[in-house]
Motif scaffolding. Structure first.
Motif, PDB file in Angstrom:
ATOM      1  N   THR A  26     -12.381  -0.467   5.213  1.00  0.00           N
ATOM      2  CA  THR A  26     -11.240   0.311   4.718  1.00  0.00           C
ATOM      3  C   THR A  26     -10.493   0.924   5.895  1.00  0.00           C
ATOM      4  O   THR A  26     -10.979   1.826   6.573  1.00  0.00           O
ATOM      5  CB  THR A  26     -11.703   1.416   3.753  1.00  0.00           C
ATOM      6  OG1 THR A  26     -12.422   0.830   2.667  1.00  0.00           O
ATOM      7  CG2 THR A  26     -10.492   2.167   3.193  1.00  0.00           C
ATOM      8  N   TYR A  85      -8.522  -5.539  -6.463  1.00  0.00           N
ATOM      9  CA  TYR A  85      -7.283  -5.034  -5.874  1.00  0.00           C
ATOM     10  C   TYR A  85      -6.067  -5.523  -6.664  1.00  0.00           C
ATOM     11  O   TYR A  85      -6.054  -6.635  -7.193  1.00  0.00           O
ATOM     12  CB  TYR A  85      -7.158  -5.477  -4.419  1.00  0.00           C
ATOM     13  CG  TYR A  85      -8.233  -4.926  -3.518  1.00  0.00           C
ATOM     14  CD1 TYR A  85      -8.087  -3.688  -2.906  1.00  0.00           C
ATOM     15  CD2 TYR A  85      -9.404  -5.649  -3.276  1.00  0.00           C
ATOM     16  CE1 TYR A  85      -9.076  -3.169  -2.081  1.00  0.00           C
ATOM     17  CE2 TYR A  85     -10.404  -5.148  -2.457  1.00  0.00           C
ATOM     18  CZ  TYR A  85     -10.234  -3.909  -1.861  1.00  0.00           C
ATOM     19  OH  TYR A  85     -11.224  -3.402  -1.047  1.00  0.00           O
ATOM     20  N   GLN A 120     -17.729  -4.478  -1.275  1.00  0.00           N
ATOM     21  CA  GLN A 120     -17.435  -3.232  -0.575  1.00  0.00           C
ATOM     22  C   GLN A 120     -18.109  -3.186   0.797  1.00  0.00           C
ATOM     23  O   GLN A 120     -17.544  -2.678   1.767  1.00  0.00           O
ATOM     24  CB  GLN A 120     -17.893  -2.042  -1.419  1.00  0.00           C
ATOM     25  CG  GLN A 120     -17.579  -0.682  -0.805  1.00  0.00           C
ATOM     26  CD  GLN A 120     -18.038   0.462  -1.693  1.00  0.00           C
ATOM     27  OE1 GLN A 120     -18.511   0.249  -2.800  1.00  0.00           O
ATOM     28  NE2 GLN A 120     -17.892   1.683  -1.203  1.00  0.00           N
ATOM     29  N   GLY A 167      -5.540   2.780   4.196  1.00  0.00           N
ATOM     30  CA  GLY A 167      -5.995   2.570   2.829  1.00  0.00           C
ATOM     31  C   GLY A 167      -6.142   1.112   2.452  1.00  0.00           C
ATOM     32  O   GLY A 167      -6.643   0.797   1.364  1.00  0.00           O
ATOM     33  N   THR A 194      -3.202  -0.789  -4.800  1.00  0.00           N
ATOM     34  CA  THR A 194      -4.465  -1.030  -4.104  1.00  0.00           C
ATOM     35  C   THR A 194      -4.347  -2.413  -3.467  1.00  0.00           C
ATOM     36  O   THR A 194      -3.975  -3.375  -4.129  1.00  0.00           O
ATOM     37  CB  THR A 194      -5.667  -0.985  -5.058  1.00  0.00           C
ATOM     38  OG1 THR A 194      -5.491  -1.948  -6.112  1.00  0.00           O
ATOM     39  CG2 THR A 194      -5.804   0.397  -5.674  1.00  0.00           C
ATOM     40  N   LYS A 217       0.829  -1.214   0.000  1.00  0.00           N
ATOM     41  CA  LYS A 217       0.000   0.000   0.000  1.00  0.00           C
ATOM     42  C   LYS A 217       0.859   1.258   0.000  1.00  0.00           C
ATOM     43  O   LYS A 217       0.553   2.228  -0.703  1.00  0.00           O
ATOM     44  CB  LYS A 217      -0.927  -0.005   1.223  1.00  0.00           C
ATOM     45  CG  LYS A 217      -1.885   1.179   1.268  1.00  0.00           C
ATOM     46  CD  LYS A 217      -2.778   1.205   0.026  1.00  0.00           C
ATOM     47  CE  LYS A 217      -3.613   2.467  -0.042  1.00  0.00           C
ATOM     48  NZ  LYS A 217      -4.377   2.543  -1.308  1.00  0.00           N
ATOM     49  N   GLY A 230      -7.817  -2.468   2.349  1.00  0.00           N
ATOM     50  CA  GLY A 230      -9.131  -3.059   2.526  1.00  0.00           C
ATOM     51  C   GLY A 230      -9.015  -4.330   3.346  1.00  0.00           C
ATOM     52  O   GLY A 230      -8.268  -5.246   2.983  1.00  0.00           O
TER      53      GLY A 230
END
Length: 415
Positions: free
Chosen positions: A225, A261, A220, A229, A180, A175, A231
């Motif tokens: 999160t 990601y 999601q 940053g 991502t 990250k 997930g």
């Protein structure tokens, strides 16, 4: 227009029969058959990395393919390579199987024994669909077209070897470089990712267990999160609920994460279950942590042999990471490599728990100081694995202090 067709058939006789019939179709360009699900995904990923136009228009999946079952394989191909039309070849042409195949993302079903007319019709329809999708993808930048993100599983040879610390720091390194990143906790009964990152979140991986089609919105809702940053897809707070996650749901979850990601790190803990076995099987890289002592190395050898017997992962496809390494220990990385028949990462993690103590106790691994030799080594490992973005023309490991020869890196074989 020439239609490129890739048959996926494990049985040699069935492969010859299908290839012969495909060669008779007009404007068909059948490729040599691939014999298992892993080879198919690897082949498609390699082609997609070059260009979406390099992918075959049609993939034929035989019902007896393995190790991933045919319907699950179709679902993964449909998720990761939506511009490919997939056809199931099966002796069971019942309405129930037809419906299940369509739900998995197939564009058609062909019954056995094969009929030229039926095969030609299904291939033509799937190819036309594929061409239409590619035309759409050519104008839509927000549609997934690539081979997917990199999936790395982190397992421990035994308890207490530092599996979660390694998984968290690898995610933080990726990250920090601009990737991502998702970090999934698949130590389903005793996962500690939330504790290490000071997170309280009611949703968990179990919320995705029964969902047949994991859309970006559904994913999601289940992913937390973190302020870094990353997930986070967390293990359930009630360990017994881990039994709700099976290998099929894991395949869908990992595919969904891979599609969203660039880097997916999965903490698999120290136990081999059907759930984390599916994740290990799907991973691009499998790490197995051990410490340089007899008990842990024997445990690592048992784990490697178990994965091999269950056809989860071959020994040569597993990377051992040595944690709590000391130069004066009798068990050095080359010996571990020989005992386990694996490859051992050239980055080793130094024995310096004092550096971790404050961050572990506070549950804030993200606050581990940059000068920490443990952090430097783990971030160097992320570089070795290709999990970080670096400026063009530089080595991936070069931006990390842990890879400058002073901390945590073996430049040559230890004696």
């Amino acid at each position: 227009m020439t239609t490129r067709i890739l048959p996926v058939v494990g049985d040699a006789d069935a492969a010859r029969s299908i290839t012969t019939l495909l060669s008779q179709l007009p404007d068909a360009e059948p490729a040599g058959p691939v014999g298992d699900s892993t080879s198919l995904i690897d082949t498609l990923a390699r082609l997609a990395a070059e260009s979406i136009d390099e992918l075959p228009e049609v993939v034929l999946v035989h019902e007896r393919i393995g190790p991933v079952p045919a319907l699950e394989l179709i679902r993964e191909v449909a998720l990761r390579f939506p511009a490919v039309g997939v056809i199931l070849v099966t002796a069971d042409a019942s309405p129930g199987l037809f419906s299940a195949a369509m739900d998995s993302g197939a564009r058609g079903l062909v019954g056995l024994p094969l009929s030229y007319e039926e095969l030609a019709q299904r291939v033509q329809a799937a190819a036309a669909w594929s061409v239409g999708v590619r035309r759409h993808l050519g104008h839509g930048g927000d549609v997934f077209t690539g081979p997917g993100g990199t999936v790395v599983t982190v397992s421990g040879a035994k308890g207490g070897v530092g599996t979660t610390v390694a998984a968290v720091q690898l995610a933080l390194a990726a990250k920090a470089s601009g990737m991502t990143v998702a970090l999934a906790d698949m130590d389903l009964q005793a996962g500690d990712v939330a504790s290490y990152l000071d997170v309280q979140f009611r949703r968990s991986i179990v919320d995705l267990a029964t969902i047949q089609d994991i859309s970006p919105r559904v994913l999601q809702d289940a992913v937390f999160t973190h302020h870094t940053g990353i997930g986070l897809l967390l293990a359930p707070g009630e360990g017994e609920r881990g039994e709700e996650i099976n290998d099929r749901s894991v395949r869908q979850i990992v595919s969904a994460l891979r599609n969203r990601y660039e880097v997916v790190i999965i903490d698999c803990g120290t136990q081999t279950t059907s759930a984390n076995a599916a994740a290990i099987e799907m991973a691009d890289t499998t790490l197995l942590l051990t410490t340089p002592d007899v008990v842990a190395v024997r445990a690592a050898k048992r784990m490697v042999k178990l994965w091999d017997r269950l056809q989860i992962r071959k020994a040569e496809e597993t990377t051992i990471v040595v944690n709590r390494y000391m130069r004066n220990t009798e068990i050095q990385p080359p010996l571990i490599e020989k005992i386990t028949s694996t490859k051992v990462s050239r980055v080793v993690i130094p024995a310096n728990f004092k550096e971790l103590h404050a961050s572990v106790d506070a549950g804030r691994m993200q606050d581990l100081e940059s000068k920490s030799t443990v952090k430097q080594a783990l971030w160097g490992l992320a570089g070795e694995l290709g999990l970080v973005k670096t400026p063009e023309g530089t080595e991936k490991q070069g931006k990390f202090k842990g890879d400058r020869g002073s901390v945590g890196v073996r430049r040559g074989r230890s004696k």
